[in-house]
Motif scaffolding. Structure first.
Motif, PDB file in Angstrom:
ATOM      1  N   THR A 122     -10.164   1.493  -1.537  1.00 43.86           N
ATOM      2  CA  THR A 122      -9.927   2.930  -1.162  1.00 43.86           C
ATOM      3  C   THR A 122     -11.535   3.432  -0.975  1.00 43.86           C
ATOM      4  N   THR A 123     -12.480   3.019  -1.755  1.00 44.08           N
ATOM      5  CA  THR A 123     -13.612   3.773  -1.900  1.00 44.08           C
ATOM      6  C   THR A 123     -14.772   2.505  -1.198  1.00 44.08           C
ATOM      7  N   ILE A 124     -14.373   1.512  -0.475  1.00 44.22           N
ATOM      8  CA  ILE A 124     -15.304   0.740   0.218  1.00 44.22           C
ATOM      9  C   ILE A 124     -15.708   1.202   1.625  1.00 44.22           C
ATOM     10  N   GLU A 125     -16.901   1.975   1.752  1.00 42.01           N
ATOM     11  CA  GLU A 125     -17.024   2.804   3.110  1.00 42.01           C
ATOM     12  C   GLU A 125     -16.793   1.878   4.210  1.00 42.01           C
ATOM     13  N   HIS A 126     -17.110   0.690   4.224  1.00 40.91           N
ATOM     14  CA  HIS A 126     -17.512   0.032   5.703  1.00 40.91           C
ATOM     15  C   HIS A 126     -16.151  -0.711   6.000  1.00 40.91           C
ATOM     16  N   PHE A 127     -15.155  -0.643   5.172  1.00 42.45           N
ATOM     17  CA  PHE A 127     -13.696  -1.017   5.676  1.00 42.45           C
ATOM     18  C   PHE A 127     -13.076   0.132   6.468  1.00 42.45           C
ATOM     19  N   SER A 128     -12.556  -0.093   7.657  1.00 37.03           N
ATOM     20  CA  SER A 128     -12.049   0.657   8.468  1.00 37.03           C
ATOM     21  C   SER A 128     -10.745   1.328   7.759  1.00 37.03           C
ATOM     22  N   ILE A 129     -10.106   2.330   8.243  1.00 30.07           N
ATOM     23  CA  ILE A 129      -8.698   2.744   7.819  1.00 30.07           C
ATOM     24  C   ILE A 129      -7.648   1.502   8.291  1.00 30.07           C
ATOM     25  N   ALA A 130      -7.707   1.086   9.403  1.00 29.10           N
ATOM     26  CA  ALA A 130      -6.855  -0.049   9.692  1.00 29.10           C
ATOM     27  C   ALA A 130      -6.992  -1.054   8.724  1.00 29.10           C
ATOM     28  N   LYS A 131      -7.939  -1.704   8.503  1.00 28.32           N
ATOM     29  CA  LYS A 131      -8.321  -2.844   7.475  1.00 28.32           C
ATOM     30  C   LYS A 131      -7.730  -2.209   6.239  1.00 28.32           C
ATOM     31  N   LYS A 132      -7.874  -1.283   5.615  1.00 27.49           N
ATOM     32  CA  LYS A 132      -7.316  -0.953   4.205  1.00 27.49           C
ATOM     33  C   LYS A 132      -5.997  -0.802   4.164  1.00 27.49           C
ATOM     34  N   PRO A 151      -2.990  -6.568  -6.817  1.00 24.03           N
ATOM     35  CA  PRO A 151      -3.121  -5.498  -5.962  1.00 24.03           C
ATOM     36  C   PRO A 151      -3.998  -5.932  -4.793  1.00 24.03           C
ATOM     37  N   ASP A 152      -4.887  -6.741  -5.144  1.00 19.05           N
ATOM     38  CA  ASP A 152      -5.847  -7.183  -3.965  1.00 19.05           C
ATOM     39  C   ASP A 152      -5.708  -8.529  -3.580  1.00 19.05           C
ATOM     40  N   ALA A 153      -4.662  -8.907  -3.002  1.00 15.02           N
ATOM     41  CA  ALA A 153      -4.154 -10.142  -2.687  1.00 15.02           C
ATOM     42  C   ALA A 153      -5.419 -10.866  -1.650  1.00 15.02           C
ATOM     43  N   PRO A 154      -6.032 -10.237  -0.646  1.00 14.18           N
ATOM     44  CA  PRO A 154      -6.886 -11.154   0.182  1.00 14.18           C
ATOM     45  C   PRO A 154      -8.399 -10.918  -0.351  1.00 14.18           C
ATOM     46  N   ASP A 201     -22.493  -4.050   2.708  1.00 15.05           N
ATOM     47  CA  ASP A 201     -22.041  -5.077   3.840  1.00 15.05           C
ATOM     48  C   ASP A 201     -23.321  -5.481   4.510  1.00 15.05           C
ATOM     49  N   LEU A 202     -23.575  -6.693   4.497  1.00 16.39           N
ATOM     50  CA  LEU A 202     -24.983  -7.536   5.073  1.00 16.39           C
ATOM     51  C   LEU A 202     -24.689  -7.833   6.437  1.00 16.39           C
ATOM     52  N   ARG A 203     -23.246  -8.125   6.899  1.00 15.13           N
ATOM     53  CA  ARG A 203     -22.924  -8.499   8.275  1.00 15.13           C
ATOM     54  C   ARG A 203     -21.402  -8.127   8.395  1.00 15.13           C
ATOM     55  N   PRO A 204     -21.273  -8.265   9.707  1.00 16.29           N
ATOM     56  CA  PRO A 204     -19.791  -7.875  10.180  1.00 16.29           C
ATOM     57  C   PRO A 204     -18.897  -9.258   9.312  1.00 16.29           C
ATOM     58  N   SER A 205     -17.468  -8.802   9.015  1.00 17.18           N
ATOM     59  CA  SER A 205     -16.524  -9.872   8.473  1.00 17.18           C
ATOM     60  C   SER A 205     -16.338 -11.147   9.739  1.00 17.18           C
ATOM     61  N   ARG A 206     -16.435 -12.341   9.326  1.00 14.72           N
ATOM     62  CA  ARG A 206     -16.172 -13.474  10.148  1.00 14.72           C
ATOM     63  C   ARG A 206     -14.533 -13.345  10.264  1.00 14.72           C
ATOM     64  N   LEU A 207     -13.934 -13.013   9.497  1.00 18.78           N
ATOM     65  CA  LEU A 207     -12.236 -13.013   9.761  1.00 18.78           C
ATOM     66  C   LEU A 207     -11.731 -11.517  10.558  1.00 18.78           C
ATOM     67  N   VAL A 208     -12.392 -10.805  10.524  1.00 19.99           N
ATOM     68  CA  VAL A 208     -12.217  -9.678  11.341  1.00 19.99           C
ATOM     69  C   VAL A 208     -13.259  -9.290  12.463  1.00 19.99           C
ATOM     70  N   LYS A 209     -13.064 -10.193  13.421  1.00 17.90           N
ATOM     71  CA  LYS A 209     -13.813  -9.922  14.565  1.00 17.90           C
ATOM     72  C   LYS A 209     -13.574  -8.763  15.499  1.00 17.90           C
ATOM     73  N   SER A 210     -12.446  -8.335  15.450  1.00 19.46           N
ATOM     74  CA  SER A 210     -11.993  -7.145  15.935  1.00 19.46           C
ATOM     75  C   SER A 210     -10.593  -6.678  15.414  1.00 19.46           C
ATOM     76  N   ILE A 211     -10.389  -5.364  15.344  1.00 14.20           N
ATOM     77  CA  ILE A 211      -9.130  -4.820  14.604  1.00 14.20           C
ATOM     78  C   ILE A 211      -7.741  -5.327  15.563  1.00 14.20           C
ATOM     79  N   PRO A 212      -7.820  -5.393  16.739  1.00  5.82           N
ATOM     80  CA  PRO A 212      -6.498  -5.796  17.315  1.00  5.82           C
ATOM     81  C   PRO A 212      -6.288  -7.344  16.897  1.00  5.82           C
TER      82      PRO A 212
END
Length: 306
Positions: A122-132, A151-154, A201-212
């Motif tokens: 909940t406090t990680i700023e670079h995580f979008s609302i959708a990802k959270k 609580p944090d399986a991923p 955050d040093l780079r965009p997530s490789r697993l999350v290339k786009s929210i859709p």
């Protein structure tokens, strides 16, 4: 005891040196601490940087096979290298390496077989609302499927005992994180979580290339979890819905038939037959899938004892 810290990598030349610089060479409870890099078919200087930074072991895939395969290759290599405990972390330095002793402590003390690092989502700023939201949904699904309360399986920051690593077999090519916890729960392993810190955050997530794309893959992953690990419940639920729907439509037709109005409702009779047939076949699939799942569990147990 020996601890091996493994890092799956794919074109991580820009961040790997930062991640390695933070890794410890001494951890309480271990006489040896070694590093392993799994190069998943990188085309940049990942291997060169790993060697320059003093990585003890490097294993390479000839072509990119995905994060889950790299994770499994790492576990197998760590076992072969004599690891008593294995810590998995990421090459983008998102996890704070100072928390590694916290991950390994429950295993060293004999309290747990697997320890998952729980991030302050909940406090990680670079995580979008959708990802959270998806992170929470994914964790909830895993809790239901595995019977655990992680609580944090991923989270990919985790520690495994040698015995636990030998019993794990990931089938999903997209990610290993959820499946490992479900398998651990089904095998009655002692699994727990500890709070951890994260870095910038040093780079965009490789697993999350786009929210859709992330939403689509997350839905597929969650659906597959239930199909693979709860096949009887999954198919029985669907089959029951079809079967009961068919019976309701049949009762509707029977009502009109007894009221001498059945001639105008033949379509209901056809629909009822189709739904009941589909329900019956799906229920049969539930039993077959359950037998296949039982066979898979037996094979996993045999593999763990080899």
């Amino acid at each position: 005891m020996k601890l091996i810290i493994q890092i799956p990598c794919y074109n991580e030349a820009d961040t790997l040196s930062l991640a390695l610089a933070e890794l410890p060479r001494k951890v309480q409870g271990f006489k040896k601490v070694e590093w392993l890099v799994i190069d998943d078919g990188s085309t940049d200087e990942t291997i060169k940087i790993a060697k320059k930074c003093g990585v003890d072991h490097i294993v390479r895939h000839k072509k990119n096979q995905g994060l889950a395969r790299a994770f499994m290759t790492g576990l197998q290599t760590c076992i072969e290298k004599g690891a008593d405990v294995i810590v998995n972390t990421d090459a983008d330095n998102q996890y704070n390496a100072k928390d590694i002793p916290s991950l390994t402590k429950p295993i060293v003390s004999g309290e747990s077989d697997i320890v998952i690092g729980s991030r302050p989502i909940t406090t990680i700023e670079h995580f979008s609302i959708a990802k959270k939201i998806l992170q929470k949904i994914g964790s909830k699904v895993v809790q239901i499927a595995s019977g655990t309360d992680i609580p944090d399986a991923p989270s990919g920051f985790r520690a495994l005992s040698r015995n636990a690593a030998r019993q794990i077999m990931v089938f999903n090519e997209y990610t290993y994180t959820l499946e490992v916890i479900i398998q651990a729960g089904q095998k009655n392993m002692a699994i727990t979580s500890v709070p951890i810190r994260v870095n910038e955050d040093l780079r965009p997530s490789r697993l999350v290339k786009s929210i859709p794309s992330y939403i689509k893959k997350s839905i597929v992953t969650i659906a597959r979890i239930f199909i693979v690990y709860r096949p009887f419940k999954f198919f029985m639920t669907i089959g029951s819905v079809f079967f009961i729907s068919g019976l309701m439509v049949a009762l509707r037709y029977l009502y009109y038939y007894l009221s001498n109005e059945g001639a105008g409702h033949v379509q209901s009779l056809i629909l009822s037959s189709v739904l009941i047939g589909m329900g019956f076949q799906t229920i049969l699939i539930a039993f077959v899938a359950d037998i296949i799942a039982a066979n898979r569990r037996l094979l996993e147990e045999i593999r763990g004892k080899m």
